[in-house]
Design a protein around this motif. Sequence first.
Motif, short mmCIF file in Angstrom:
data_model
loop_
_atom_site.label_atom_id
_atom_site.label_comp_id
_atom_site.label_asym_id
_atom_site.label_seq_id
_atom_site.Cartn_x
_atom_site.Cartn_y
_atom_site.Cartn_z
N GLU A 231 2.28 15.36 12.95
CA GLU A 231 1.12 14.47 12.86
C GLU A 231 1.17 13.56 11.64
N VAL A 232 1.61 14.11 10.50
CA VAL A 232 1.65 13.28 9.29
C VAL A 232 2.76 12.23 9.40
N THR A 233 3.83 12.55 10.13
CA THR A 233 4.89 11.56 10.36
C THR A 233 4.36 10.39 11.16
N GLU A 234 3.60 10.68 12.21
CA GLU A 234 3.02 9.63 13.05
C GLU A 234 1.99 8.80 12.28
N GLN A 235 1.16 9.46 11.51
CA GLN A 235 0.12 8.75 10.76
C GLN A 235 0.71 7.87 9.67
N ALA A 236 1.76 8.36 9.02
CA ALA A 236 2.41 7.56 7.97
C ALA A 236 3.00 6.28 8.55
N ALA A 237 3.58 6.39 9.75
CA ALA A 237 4.15 5.20 10.41
C ALA A 237 3.06 4.23 10.83
N ALA A 238 1.90 4.77 11.21
CA ALA A 238 0.81 3.92 11.67
C ALA A 238 0.01 3.30 10.52
N ASN A 239 0.12 3.87 9.31
CA ASN A 239 -0.68 3.40 8.16
C ASN A 239 0.22 3.18 6.95
N PRO A 240 1.03 2.12 6.95
CA PRO A 240 2.00 1.89 5.88
C PRO A 240 1.38 1.65 4.50
N ALA A 241 0.09 1.30 4.46
CA ALA A 241 -0.55 1.04 3.17
C ALA A 241 -1.01 2.33 2.48
N ILE A 242 -0.99 3.45 3.21
CA ILE A 242 -1.43 4.73 2.66
C ILE A 242 -0.20 5.54 2.23
N THR A 243 -0.29 6.20 1.07
CA THR A 243 0.76 7.09 0.61
C THR A 243 0.47 8.50 1.12
N TYR A 244 1.44 9.11 1.79
CA TYR A 244 1.28 10.46 2.32
C TYR A 244 2.18 11.42 1.54
N ILE A 245 1.59 12.54 1.09
CA ILE A 245 2.34 13.60 0.42
C ILE A 245 2.21 14.85 1.28
N ALA A 246 3.34 15.34 1.78
CA ALA A 246 3.33 16.45 2.73
C ALA A 246 4.07 17.66 2.14
N PHE A 247 3.32 18.66 1.68
CA PHE A 247 3.95 19.88 1.15
C PHE A 247 4.41 20.78 2.30
N GLY A 248 5.47 21.52 2.03
CA GLY A 248 6.01 22.41 3.05
C GLY A 248 6.95 21.71 4.01
N THR A 249 7.35 20.48 3.68
CA THR A 249 8.24 19.71 4.55
C THR A 249 9.29 19.00 3.72
#
Length: 315
Positions: free
Chosen positions: A104-122
């Motif tokens: 889900e975070v992979t899809e959301q990051a692609a859809a929202n390039p202006a937002i920085t995503y930090i994903a622990f455990g990956t």
Amino acid sequence: MYKRILLPICALILCYLSGCSANPAAAALDEERRIGIVLTEAGLGDQEWNDSAIEGLTKARDRLDVVYSYKEITSNLTYEKALQELADEGMDTIITLEAAAENEVTEQAAANPAITYIAFGTELKGENLFGYLFDTEQAGYLAGVAAATVTNDGKAGYIGEPASPYLEGFKQGIADTSKDTTLLVGEATPDDKNSGGSAAKELIDEGAEILFAEPGNAGKAVLEQASLADIYAIGAGSDQSYLAPDNVVTSAQLQIDHVIFDFLERISKGEALPGENRIGLKEQAVGLSPIAVVSITDTVEGKVHTATQKLLESE
């Protein structure tokens, strides 16, 4: 009468065009960086992973120019929905805490390039997506050093999955500290409390003087059994001394509170986040909690400090 009405309207239009706000609090919020976090199903009050993450965010709120909002995963709130809600609420940075959010975070990051995503455990990587794994082998190593120091020529027990990095580190930490400490291994699924309790009883019957288990419900059951048998134990994930104050020597911590604050401080300064996916001692992401058993504190702390320095020098 028309002039009286027209003047306030004109003033409001000018205020809007000039970027001012009738609400000072709203104006201040616009200047702050907005951080969103998706907690695991354990939610707030778990006294572990989620609470520690919130501590880091609270510290960032108090010391940096940020505000934060959180979502708790439930049967009705999926990762997909939680991440979308945070994006819709205008978050600048969004944090997830476990591998279960990976797709889900992979899809959301692609859809929202202006937002920085930090994903622990990956180990995810992208233009605006940064995945990180904690070096649990280093955490296990320090736990092994502590266990071997406590037992010296006795038996130390590990409970968890046989292929766990915690076990590899624990085994090496014991071997590097005492050639006379015997390692006992019991198998348990981290989230299965019953398997943890059963494995702990078996190792206690085999003469284990100290037990260590990877984080999870099984690990909590191990600490319970250590308390009942009145032997030493080492917690994992967070400082678990509260579960058995008279028995927990220390805990192999994953210091997500420090990491979250550090990452947000870097972002606020315009600095880059770490490029490596694995974070450990160098980033102060792992470590042992204070040694709680007074009679052995100095001895164990000395050994752990020496081992920590050697690990850092080898990186």
